[in-house]
Design an enzyme around this catalytic site. Structure first.
Site, PDB file in Angstrom:
ATOM      1  NE  ARG A 164      13.284 -93.821 -48.121  1.00 27.39           N
ATOM      2  CZ  ARG A 164      13.269 -92.878 -47.180  1.00 27.39           C
ATOM      3  NH1 ARG A 164      12.136 -92.243 -46.915  1.00 27.39           N
ATOM      4  NH2 ARG A 164      14.364 -92.599 -46.495  1.00 27.39           N
ATOM      5  NE  ARG A 196       4.340 -90.326 -49.540  1.00 30.57           N
ATOM      6  CZ  ARG A 196       4.928 -90.324 -48.330  1.00 30.57           C
ATOM      7  NH1 ARG A 196       5.893 -91.178 -48.081  1.00 30.57           N
ATOM      8  NH2 ARG A 196       4.536 -89.502 -47.392  1.00 30.57           N
ATOM      9  NE  ARG A 210       9.185 -85.702 -48.920  1.00 30.44           N
ATOM     10  CZ  ARG A 210       8.613 -86.444 -47.991  1.00 30.44           C
ATOM     11  NH1 ARG A 210       8.620 -86.024 -46.730  1.00 30.44           N
ATOM     12  NH2 ARG A 210       8.005 -87.568 -48.290  1.00 30.44           N
ATOM     13  CB  SER A 231      13.395 -87.438 -39.948  1.00 31.34           C
ATOM     14  OG  SER A 231      12.759 -88.112 -38.924  1.00 31.34           O
ATOM     15  CD  GLU A 282       9.333 -86.622 -42.537  1.00 32.26           C
ATOM     16  OE1 GLU A 282       8.216 -87.169 -42.535  1.00 32.26           O
ATOM     17  OE2 GLU A 282      10.407 -87.248 -42.460  1.00 32.26           O
TER      18      GLU A 282
END
Lengths: 512, 518
Positions: free
Chosen positions: B340, B355, B481, B430, B427
């Site tokens: 990403r 991130r 994470r 998801s 987070e």
């Protein structure tokens, strides 16, 4: 696409002296004093390359700072050594089937040395003039000296610019000179490679065998068809037990190699293209194996050797920290441009695969023994898996530029009906460390010389680097599936891997 | 850079190039005629033309001639089976949904283009019919003058038809581009509003651990235990890349192995996927491979990009196919690396592993019948909650509010876990039900097994019509994470980190990561 064409230049872009030669420039005359224009070789290359540059839209030239400018980094190439060993280097270039232009390198080097001397001479003159002006002088004499100083300064600016350009050119031309070669390496092409060791024998099958593609389909393990739609040819999905087999191969390999004192790593798979270059790969060019990221100077790694080589870039290591032994897991990405032929079937040659790669940084005097250790580890791993293979001492023409010596392991692949390369172990001596700037400082202080604090520190040396495949997953899968297939269409899992895949002993056809 | 700027256009490329060709270039007469016909069907005052224009001067003029021939810029390479009739018939609901989801989709533009297209289709059909009539008339015996008149009429009808058919194709292409920005509809239970409106779905599991010593964040722990190297990676690759080292490598493998084995127990098929895919697949899954803030890395000189999640290549496996109903549900657990750009990401939550540009992830993906997707959504979130509970994390599950849903999601459950070093919830997973949003773009249908009861028995005619499957995706384990959670939550007074019990068998029995002696 224009941008692509730009990057396709085989000759390093900076070397495109078109700027120097095509522009009306006062520099030109100065410069040509040092490079004889009759040299056909690299001048021709520069010109033949210029068509690529002319295609470039203006926006490209001005904003693409990364690709087209002076080299972004400097290889610490030992030009003096090359000059003093001209014959050996020449023979080596010939043996390795390299197109490196030694003459141009030597000439550029001599020119650079001459120019350096000239620059120093003018600097001295200028200092003399400045010194003279400190005393009391006739106004006319002072004016003359001011004028002389001004002229000298102007010459100096021009000469220094030329020197930088010459150094940049020398860098680019010299980078194509391959590493020297171990004296035991057989001279010649692929057929000349010497067999170093042979293990096992080809399994005899009492039934008609399948290749790994067929087995992969029948056992619902590999999906090339969907991948061709989603990504392109030579991509694949692994499915069901194949996923577990990949994980088992990597887990087992890591745990075996860690036992030998290697530090496990995972690495970035996107790196700056300069790191790719420093490791001796070509991130650009017609047949580049390297995928580049659009709009950046980054590319995808073709092997973990690249990011691991980069970890200690531009640093001076303690001798006591050597050797540094790494086992790195990464995905690898290769364009496989120009790859064609029978050996490209199925998993044998793919655009993306998982690999565990060993990498060693050590003192120069130890690299040969670590090379032996690396090939021994490979042979032990493949023996444990029951493969039939041979180890080759690769001939000079088969060595990449960085390798001083390279051992390949080729294993028997029944579906392919021949031996196929499954690993490669190279000693790159100081080829990569001179580019990556990885040195060490010997621990023993020098015996000679008076005690004067810092002056007493021994000078730094370049480390040697070695790399070796521990497990390239797809080729291992070719071997395992094809060699361990059974008459009922199942495939037996070699014993060492079973604990790493939940005790599965065989992959059996699914009921559908 | 020209190419880069080109791809930066927010309005889909095809759209801008197309319009600019019509409006900015000196136009040959026959094209002008087309234009005249064309404008009969599209009112020039419409907002989407404005968008086309605003995009064209900057982006298009920089393109060197060779670029214009680039295949990606010509026409949409694929067609989403969007149900325009349904959208027109449910205009108010769609309008409200667009507003609730904070989308800038242009429903008015879509409906108008659709009506224009329907009208043009009718017109084309009318002319075809006329042409057939003329051809029929010419079969009989005719006066030479009458025949000549008919020949002439047929010829002019054919010319009109060619022009109109070209216009129709263009209109359909435009409709595609404009309509693709319409988000999926929303589950009625989803709270309407921004991030703060998201509802806690499940009572918080566990409680924040209380520490009796000054705690470190995962970056400090990673450094002290020689587990993570950001510094070398920033030299070699850039910021937000990292090497894992020593036990961290084993921990990553353990997390993935354990997750895979747990999720496989629920009947999921394990996969590894390509990480380079055609950009059209990225689009079909509802992501934007281009644009100012694109999260997608593109490969230079090709139409391929790097995946940001395994959802993309797994979504693509059954692309353009009709599945058997009996094959459903298809449940996959896919392992991949994800890439990403994190363009536009900034702020406190971007520290360390939180991130990053590249990471490992195990992703669940389900293809099922429409009537089953809600149940599978519940199953997916349950699996996630079970996994994180087994690891002893303190977390909460949120039913994400409308403005926080990506265009493909009908409903999305996020799990946020307590990260002591960060001092807040972050987070970690998801789970989205995308209903038929992706399957309409990827072309994934199934044929219901029961033959249709009504109608006469006429072989093929009795086959029931195909339907689009529903797709769902859910994070099983996003490694970095999870590492933040594990390192920060399981740190000890002596600087070591305890490994949660379920992972130990997968990392050679290691129970604790201790400081190295150096």
């Amino acid at each position: 696409m224009v941008l692509h064409t730009l990057r396709l230049a085989t000759v390093p872009l900076t070397f495109t002296t078109s700027r120097l030669f095509l522009k009306p420039s006062p520099t030109l005359s100065f410069f040509s004093r040092h490079v004889q224009p009759r040299k056909p070789s690299f001048l021709l290359r520069a010109f033949s390359n210029s068509s690529a540059v002319q295609d470039t839209p203006l926006t490209q030239t001005s904003s693409d700072s990364s690709a087209a400018r002076p080299p972004q980094w400097k290889a610490a190439i030992d030009f003096k050594w090359i000059r003093d060993n001209k014959e050996a280097v020449e023979i080596n270039i010939e043996n390795r089937n390299s197109n490196a232009d030694l003459e141009a390198v030597l000439e550029l080097y001599e020119n650079m040395v001459t120019l350096q001397k000239e620059v120093e001479g003018i600097r001295e003159e200028r200092n003399n003039v400045a010194k003279k002006m400190k005393g009391k002088l006739e106004p006319s004499e002072r004016e003359r000296l001011v004028e002389e100083g001004k002229n000298l300064k102007e010459s100096l600016v021009t000469l220094e610019e030329n020197l930088v350009k010459l150094q940049d050119e020398l860098q680019h031309v010299a980078r194509s000179i391959p590493n020297m070669t171990h004296p035991d390496v057989p001279v010649g092409g692929e057929d000349s490679s010497a067999i170093r060791k042979e293990v096992g024998s080809p399994r005899e099958f009492s039934f008609p065998i399948k290749d790994h593609l067929q087995l992969g389909k029948d056992l619902d393990l590999i999906d090339f068809d969907s991948a061709a739609e989603v990504s392109g040819s030579k991509f694949f999905y692994l499915k069901n037990e194949a996923v577990l087999l990949e994980m088992a191969l990597l887990n087992w390999t890591l745990s075996e190699v860690m036992k030998k004192g290697f530090t496990p790593l995972t690495t970035p798979e996107i790196v700056r293209s300069s790191i790719v270059e420093k490791c001796g790969f070509q991130p650009r060019g017609d047949n580049t194996q390297v995928y580049s990221i659009d709009g950046t100077d980054q590319c995808l790694i073709g092997t973990a050797e690249i990011p691991v080589g980069g970890i200690h870039m531009d640093s001076i290591l303690l001798e006591s920290s050597l050797p540094l032994k790494y086992i790195a897991f990464s995905h690898c990405f290769r364009t496989e441009a120009g790859a064609a032929g029978a050996a490209t079937k199925g998993l044998y040659r793919v655009h993306q695969f998982s690999k565990a790669e060993m990498f060693v940084l050590c003192r120069p005097e130890d690299s040969e023994s670590f090379h032996n250790e690396l090939i021994q580890i490979e042979e032990d791993l493949f023996t444990s898996l029951g493969l039939h293979f041979k180890t080759l001492d690769m001939a000079t023409a088969d060595l990449g530029a960085p390798a001083y010596r390279k051992f390949d392991v080729e294993a028997w692949m029944p579906g392919l009906g021949r031996f196929g390369e499954i690993s490669s172990a190279s000693n790159c001596t100081d080829y990569q460390s001179r580019r990556l700037g990885i040195r060490f400082r010997p621990s023993e202080p020098l015996q000679t010389g008076p005690k004067k604090g810092k002056a007493n520190l021994p000078p730094t040396k370049f480390v040697h680097t070695l790399n070796a495949t521990a497990c390239a997953v797809p080729r291992m899968m070719v071997c395992l599936l094809e060699n361990y297939q059974q008459e009922d269409g199942s495939v037996v899992i070699p014993e060492p891997l079973r604990p790493f895949m939940g005790g599965i002993e065989a992959i059996k056809p699914k009921l559908r």
